[in-house]
Design an enzyme around this catalytic site. Structure first.
Site, short mmCIF file in Angstrom:
data_model
loop_
_atom_site.label_atom_id
_atom_site.label_comp_id
_atom_site.label_asym_id
_atom_site.label_seq_id
_atom_site.Cartn_x
_atom_site.Cartn_y
_atom_site.Cartn_z
N LYS A 1 41.50 54.07 25.85
CA LYS A 1 42.46 53.17 25.62
C LYS A 1 42.01 51.63 25.14
O LYS A 1 41.10 51.22 25.85
CB LYS A 1 43.33 52.49 27.04
CG LYS A 1 44.57 51.59 26.74
CD LYS A 1 44.87 50.72 27.67
CE LYS A 1 44.31 49.64 28.15
NZ LYS A 1 44.71 48.60 27.30
N GLY B 1 35.22 45.46 30.48
CA GLY B 1 36.15 44.16 30.66
C GLY B 1 35.85 43.14 31.56
O GLY B 1 34.78 43.00 32.02
N SER B 2 37.02 42.41 32.22
CA SER B 2 36.42 41.49 33.01
C SER B 2 36.12 41.94 34.35
O SER B 2 36.62 42.94 34.94
CB SER B 2 37.81 40.50 33.08
OG SER B 2 38.71 41.17 33.81
N THR B 3 35.48 40.92 35.25
CA THR B 3 35.10 41.20 36.69
C THR B 3 36.54 41.52 37.55
O THR B 3 36.04 42.38 38.34
CB THR B 3 34.11 40.28 36.97
OG1 THR B 3 32.95 40.24 36.26
CG2 THR B 3 33.72 40.19 38.52
N VAL C 1 39.43 42.70 36.78
CA VAL C 1 40.00 43.82 36.65
C VAL C 1 38.85 44.86 36.94
O VAL C 1 39.39 46.05 37.63
CB VAL C 1 40.39 44.11 35.11
CG1 VAL C 1 40.82 45.68 34.74
CG2 VAL C 1 41.16 43.31 34.58
N GLY C 2 37.87 44.82 36.84
CA GLY C 2 36.68 45.62 37.39
C GLY C 2 36.58 46.08 38.88
O GLY C 2 36.48 47.15 39.51
N GLU D 1 31.31 47.83 33.11
CA GLU D 1 30.68 46.94 32.23
C GLU D 1 31.42 45.63 32.65
O GLU D 1 32.35 45.42 31.73
CB GLU D 1 30.56 47.31 30.77
CG GLU D 1 29.39 47.10 30.22
CD GLU D 1 28.18 47.32 30.62
OE1 GLU D 1 27.34 46.75 31.38
OE2 GLU D 1 27.89 48.64 30.48
N CYS E 1 30.00 39.62 26.44
CA CYS E 1 29.82 39.55 27.78
C CYS E 1 28.41 39.17 28.22
O CYS E 1 27.94 38.60 29.24
CB CYS E 1 30.24 40.83 28.52
SG CYS E 1 29.39 42.14 27.54
N GLU F 1 32.73 32.70 33.61
CA GLU F 1 32.62 33.16 32.35
C GLU F 1 33.59 32.38 31.39
O GLU F 1 34.75 32.62 31.98
CB GLU F 1 32.60 34.55 32.42
CG GLU F 1 32.37 35.27 31.02
CD GLU F 1 32.58 36.76 30.98
OE1 GLU F 1 33.32 37.17 31.82
OE2 GLU F 1 31.51 37.41 30.41
#
Lengths: 490, 308
Positions: free
Chosen positions: A194, A246-248, A250-251, A268, A302, A399
């Site tokens: 996606k 992506g973002s931390t 969402v991770g 990542e 990133c 960030e």
């Protein structure tokens, strides 16, 4: 010492005429379906969303919004291909298909770079010279591994995992797609990928390439959509491996969802890299490294060098030279070959960056921006630096993901090291010095996945990439990148 | 002049403080200048500016008064088929040809540059070099292109090189002094930077890369390093120093890359023949060809442009 009278003047006088890259040869359909089982199909719910050019705010195309039913179809197609032709194929044959993908990307490099810049806002120079060649290089590199996995893991038997669900960000759309797809295919897996909702076009063009390369239907499926589509992939019981960039935040959500399941995963995530300039560095080249570290891809990186630490004795000189250099950065039309800094990827991201500019000022930071003019339409942010900030400032801690640099000074090695490591992130770092011994000591001491010495933001498919702490789990690229897509048996 | 009589205001700087130069980083920056795309009116403007910055040069053992006169004619009349062109900045010859050039250029606003100081090797005594300089100035040179004693510099005898430049500067009188570092013999960009700082402190009006007799001559890497030294000297002292890359710049495209580099390193103030020169012999015709192409849309044969 530099005085105000001895300032250099870069505005007025001789300038560069517009040198826009032509977009005539590009074909973007008015509407894109989902690429499932080797063909473009309509989404089950019939919903579409817009993808816009962030430099003009004009709509480029309508993109299918994949629902749970679409993800089910994609995973089923991937599973069938895994059980069928792809899983049974000899590794050397699989390698041929991956080589073919890289060659077609090279042949269509101009098309890819133009679309990447139209959809994402990055300067054409970067998509042409960095994103697209690197994307092809990743496919080339992993194609070579396809029939050599036994040598990658001596004494072990590397077996594929099955279906890999992959979710990629908007900052390097095509490049991230190839980072994810190439090793997955080389190891014998099939893929449901996606792309980000603001930058789906090059992934959909890649779907065309994959079809042209003659891959068996279902080996690579590309489904578009927003967070809900991503969640459906992550939670799908038919997915054996999740790869997310992506973002931390969402991770973290993904990690929670995957806890207790059998799924393998790599994450990542964000970063707030320290770029450390010692007094004995080659100062003029270090200034270039600062610029490349934070202003590359509008700072949507990133591993951007977003925290600068300059040794006190050269701080005034470095900052003065950095300000001069910022005046020569050309901000504007991403399609112009001379543009250094393009458009911010989306209005949402621009809002976020602007809120941090406010925060930085309210925290007492001194903000300096280049004096360039900005286009009237589109999303733009001037290159920005903050001085007079500290470890407790939010612009130093969080960030921002934009062209915003937070500058601090240091006296001693230890001070730089403690401050550099004093962050929840640990993706990358940079060190600038003429002393080799200091380079080796600092790279050992820094808690970051990638540390560059006397350079910044250099990428190569043979080199692993990934973070410490909240910057992620697992490595992508190089030999390490294979590990994420295999299970090892005796 | 005795070396001990060096003016008090001119002091040899501490060269151990000169910043180091990272060659990999310089290559990357140069590649960025080369990726700039200069089109349309900005290209035409650049080409005309380049013409006006050329030091039209002939420095051969076989030079004759006739050849020098031809060169001067070219300097005045670059390409009369195309009206509105500037003239070059200077004609650059050996000291014995200065009087010839002076006659040929009488009444025109074109400088006469003469190489001096036992050009190109500089392998002679100070006295000979000073006499060489004075002779050229007396014959009418308005600019002197001197060479530094590379042997002494490489041996670390900075004091000698410094004093020599100071002495030659004194011998120049009103003539502008360009100091040739002969970067092709210096080995590293660190040395280039050090030599630039030394020459500027010793009183150079211009610093210049090469004699054209040694390979490599001018490169963009070397020129960038020297421009950065000029920029820092300006920041520290407020004094502008000129820059002259020489040798090996024979195409318009390359010369435009140099202009881009100048523009993005030192800014507008240096974008004039007063502060930047190209030492070149064949560049002018290539620029003229490009200018004709810009106005007519087609390339003309090289036979339409005078070769002198």
């Amino acid at each position: 010492m530099a005085t105000a009278e001895n300032k250099l003047a870069f505005d007025g006088g001789w300038g560069y005429d517009p040198a826009p890259e032509s977009t005539d040869h590009i074909e973007i359909k008015s509407r894109y379906g989902l690429f499932i089982n080797g063909e473009f199909v309509k989404p089950e719910m019939g919903k579409y969303f817009d993808t816009v050019n962030p430099a003009t705010e004009e709509r480029l195309s309508r993109i299918a919004d994949a629902s749970q039913a679409d993800v089910d179809k994609a995973v089923a197609a991937a599973r069938a291909a895994y059980r069928g032709p792809w899983g049974r194929m000899k590794p050397a044959e699989r390698g041929k298909y991956i080589y073919r993908i890289s060659r077609i990307i090279q042949e269509r490099a101009r098309e890819f770079s133009v679309i990447e810049s139209l959809d994402g806002g990055k300067p054409i120079r970067e998509s042409r010279d960095i994103d697209v060649p690197l994307a092809a290089a990743h496919f080339f590199y992993y194609a070579g591994w396809a029939d050599k996995l036994d040598y990658a893991f001596p004494g072990r038997r590397a077996k594929s995992l099955g279906v890999a669900g992959q979710i990629i960000p908007w900052n390097f759309p095509l490049l991230m797609a190839s980072w994810k797809i190439a090793p997955a295919l080389a190891c014998g897996n099939t893929v449901v990928l996606k792309p980000a909702e603001t930058t789906p076009l090059t992934a959909l063009k890649l779907a065309e390439v994959i079809a042209d390369a003659g891959l068996p239907p279902g080996v690579v499926n590309i489904v578009t959509g927003a967070g809900a589509t991503g969640a459906a992939i992550v939670e799908h019981p038919g997915v054996d491996k999740v790869a997310f960039t992506g973002s931390t935040n969402v991770g973290r959500m993904i990690q929670k969802k995957l806890a207790g399941t059998n799924k393998k995963y790599t994450l990542e995530l964000g970063g707030k890299a320290a770029n450390i300039i010692f007094a004995d560095a080659a100062i003029d080249q270090a200034v270039e490294g600062i610029v490349n570290g934070i202003f590359f891809n509008q700072g949507h990186v990133c591993c951007a060098g977003s925290r600068l630490f300059v040794q006190e004795s050269v701080a005034d000189e470095v900052i003065a030279k950095l300000k001069d250099r910022m005046e020569t950065l050309i901000v504007g039309d991403p399609m112009d070959k001379n543009t250094d800094i393009g458009a911010i990827n989306s209005s949402m991201q621009l809002e976020k960056i602007r809120s941090y500019l406010k925060i930085g000022k309210s925290e007492g930071g001194e903000m300096h921006q280049s004096s360039c003019s900005l286009p009237k339409k589109g999303y733009w942010c001037r290159p920005t630096i903050f001085t007079g900030v500290s470890q407790s400032s939010r612009v130093v801690q969080e960030e921002i993901f934009g062209p915003v640099l937070a500058i601090q000074t240091f006296r001693r090695y230890d001070e730089a090291l403690v401050k550099a490591n004093n962050t929840p992130y640990g993706l990358s770092g940079g060190i600038w010095t003429d002393k080799g011994s200091k380079i080796f000591k600092m790279t050992q001491d820094l808690r970051a996945g990638v540390v560059w010495a006397n350079t910044f933001n250099k990428f190569d498919p043979t080199s692993p990439f990934g973070g410490y702490k909240e910057s992620g789990v697992g490595r992508e690229g190089g030999l390490h990148g294979l590990d994420a897509y295999v299970k090892l048996g005796a | 002049m005795a070396l001990s009589a060096v003016k008090k205001s001119v002091r040899l700087p501490d060269l151990s403080n000169v910043p180091s130069v990272d060659e990999v980083g310089v290559d990357e920056r140069v590649a960025r200048f080369q990726s700039r795309s200069i089109k349309k009116s900005s290209k035409v403007e650049a080409l005309k500016l380049i013409l006006s910055m050329i030091d039209l040069t002939t420095l051969e053992g076989q030079d004759t008064p006739g050849k020098v006169r031809q060169l001067c004619q070219k300097a005045i009349h670059l390409h009369d088929a195309m009206p509105g062109l500037p003239h070059v900045a200077a004609v650059c010859v050996y000291p014995t040809m200065v009087s010839v050039a002076r006659k040929a250029l009488a009444g025109h606003d074109i400088n006469i540059a003469s190489v001096a100081t036992a050009f190109p090797s500089g392998m002679s005594t100070l006295q000979v070099k000073l006499d060489d300089t004075r002779m050229a100035v007396k014959a009418g040179a308005t600019e002197i292109d001197m060479v530094i004693s590379r042997g002494r510099f490489l041996a670390g005898d900075y004091r000698y090189v410094f004093d020599e430049i100071v002495a030659v500067k004194e011998a120049c009188g009103d003539a502008h002094l360009k100091v040739i570092l002969e970067t092709g013999e210096l080995g590293t960009l660190d040395q280039v930077r050090r030599a630039s700082v030394l020459a500027m402190h010793a009183g150079a009006d211009f610093i210049k890369t090469s004699t054209g007799k040694i390979q490599p001559a001018a490169t963009m890497q070397v020129t960038l390093t020297m421009l950065q030294a000029i920029r820092d000297f300006y920041r520290d002292t407020g004094k502008m120093i000129g820059m002259k890359p020489a040798g090996g710049i024979s195409t318009s495209k390359l010369a435009i890359h140099y202009l881009v580099m100048l523009h993005e390193t030192l800014g507008n103030a240096w974008m004039t023949p007063e502060w930047f020169r190209f030492g070149a012999s064949s560049l002018a015709n290539d620029v003229l060809m490009q200018l004709m192409k810009q106005s007519t849309g087609v390339y003309q044969s090289a036979d339409y442009f005078s070769k002198d």
